[in-house]
Scaffold this motif. Sequence first.
Motif, mmCIF file in Angstrom:
data_model
loop_
_atom_site.group_PDB
_atom_site.id
_atom_site.type_symbol
_atom_site.label_atom_id
_atom_site.label_comp_id
_atom_site.label_asym_id
_atom_site.label_seq_id
_atom_site.Cartn_x
_atom_site.Cartn_y
_atom_site.Cartn_z
ATOM 1 N N PHE A 1 0.821 -1.204 0.000
ATOM 2 C CA PHE A 1 0.000 0.000 0.000
ATOM 3 C C PHE A 1 0.862 1.265 0.000
ATOM 4 O O PHE A 1 0.417 2.323 -0.429
ATOM 5 C CB PHE A 1 -0.947 0.005 1.194
ATOM 6 N N LEU A 2 2.092 1.145 0.490
ATOM 7 C CA LEU A 2 2.991 2.299 0.445
ATOM 8 C C LEU A 2 3.264 2.711 -0.995
ATOM 9 O O LEU A 2 3.359 3.901 -1.311
ATOM 10 C CB LEU A 2 4.306 1.970 1.150
ATOM 11 N N TYR A 3 3.380 1.716 -1.876
ATOM 12 C CA TYR A 3 3.608 2.009 -3.298
ATOM 13 C C TYR A 3 2.323 2.475 -3.981
ATOM 14 O O TYR A 3 2.332 3.441 -4.751
ATOM 15 C CB TYR A 3 4.142 0.772 -4.012
ATOM 16 N N VAL A 4 1.227 1.808 -3.673
ATOM 17 C CA VAL A 4 -0.044 2.143 -4.311
ATOM 18 C C VAL A 4 -0.452 3.579 -4.025
ATOM 19 O O VAL A 4 -0.927 4.305 -4.910
ATOM 20 C CB VAL A 4 -1.147 1.164 -3.845
ATOM 21 N N PHE A 5 -0.244 4.025 -2.783
ATOM 22 C CA PHE A 5 -0.708 5.350 -2.383
ATOM 23 C C PHE A 5 0.430 6.364 -2.254
ATOM 24 O O PHE A 5 0.262 7.403 -1.618
ATOM 25 C CB PHE A 5 -1.453 5.254 -1.042
ATOM 26 N N LYS A 6 1.579 6.078 -2.875
ATOM 27 C CA LYS A 6 2.735 6.965 -2.711
ATOM 28 C C LYS A 6 2.461 8.368 -3.233
ATOM 29 O O LYS A 6 2.888 9.368 -2.624
ATOM 30 C CB LYS A 6 3.966 6.373 -3.395
#
Length: 392
Positions: free
Chosen positions: A222-227
């Motif tokens: 999710f860190l990548y998805v919502f970066k």
Amino acid sequence: MTLPMTETDRRERRLALTWGVFYAFLWLYRSAASVAGQLVVSQITSLGDSGSYQSGEKFISWVVLSQLTDIGGARNIGTVITLSLGTIFNWLFGGNPILINIGFQTIAFIGIVVLLQAAKPAHRARLAFLFLLPSFTLWSSVAGKEALVVFLLCIGSAGILKIWYGEGRLNPLHAVAFACVYPFKPHYAPALAYLLGTSWAARHVRQPAALALILGLSSLSFLYVFKDAVARLVFAAIQPAFSGRGVTFSRPEFWETPADIFLRAPEGMFRSLLGPTFQEALSGHVFHFTSFVESAAILSVMIWFAIRGLMRMPAFTFVVGAFTTFWMLFPTYPLGAMNAGSAIRYRAGYIVILFVLVAAILPRDTYFTWRRGFTWRRGRSPRRAAVPAANA
């Protein structure tokens, strides 16, 4: 005919009396913090939006709720609820800010007592000590969201302890309490979802540590998805709000590029949890110094509780504690990294979960209690499982 009291009955009665005295002391102690916050601390530093919540200027209504999309969306529901509660206390107490504070602190106090009563005696003593810490007491004892968040997290955490103690599932009250945290602190959702989901799901597999690790590593995606969304929030809202506007205790800009949000996260999370740095503590401001001393004490005590059983800590407990802590600190760190005062105030909410982790969940005996009393083998009737001998 009345049966004579056994020694166990006498011991339980003495214990109940002792904790009853402590709860009375705790309410008086927290009420004293409500008074000190209004008369003393407010002269040293800002109490956030406490004055707004004491003013009695807004009450929740269908009209207000219908306008939420116009004033910032559903995330403002928590603000409107807090303002409405402040209005009720304003009416009840004739606008006296000290009594309004005591009203808010009593709500938090009720939640704390529910959580303490749910904990085992040994864990209860540790939690009771942590709940006496000054900054936590101050910020959860004045009018504001923190008091309500503490209440909700404590009620929900009592349900988590029921799971870990093998005493049942979350009842509707616990579930509603956790759900109600979202309008106040939506960024707590990842940590609470992971802790609840893993505590429940891992009971039904052979290797709970492996499942906890898979779920934890998967959640990092999710860190990548919502970066991009995180970067917009940090650079468009958070950093400008604390930079160059004369905000008390603000620090220099912490991020230069979007990548810094992730690369500097370990430093930022530590700064947010600690509050004032050592250099800020020596700046001459009494708030910085006292907050630094207390933060050092908090970290020392929590680290001590954790390290005492680290070498014998089951892998599952370690993984759950690590990922829950990460997901509680990462979403909350931007505000604390930019402002020492905000770090201490916002910490008063999420630190409840950290207290529960180190004082009640991380101890080795809790894990074996959690593993006992259920079966993970499909197709078999429930039975009391043997206590695992290895760190499963």
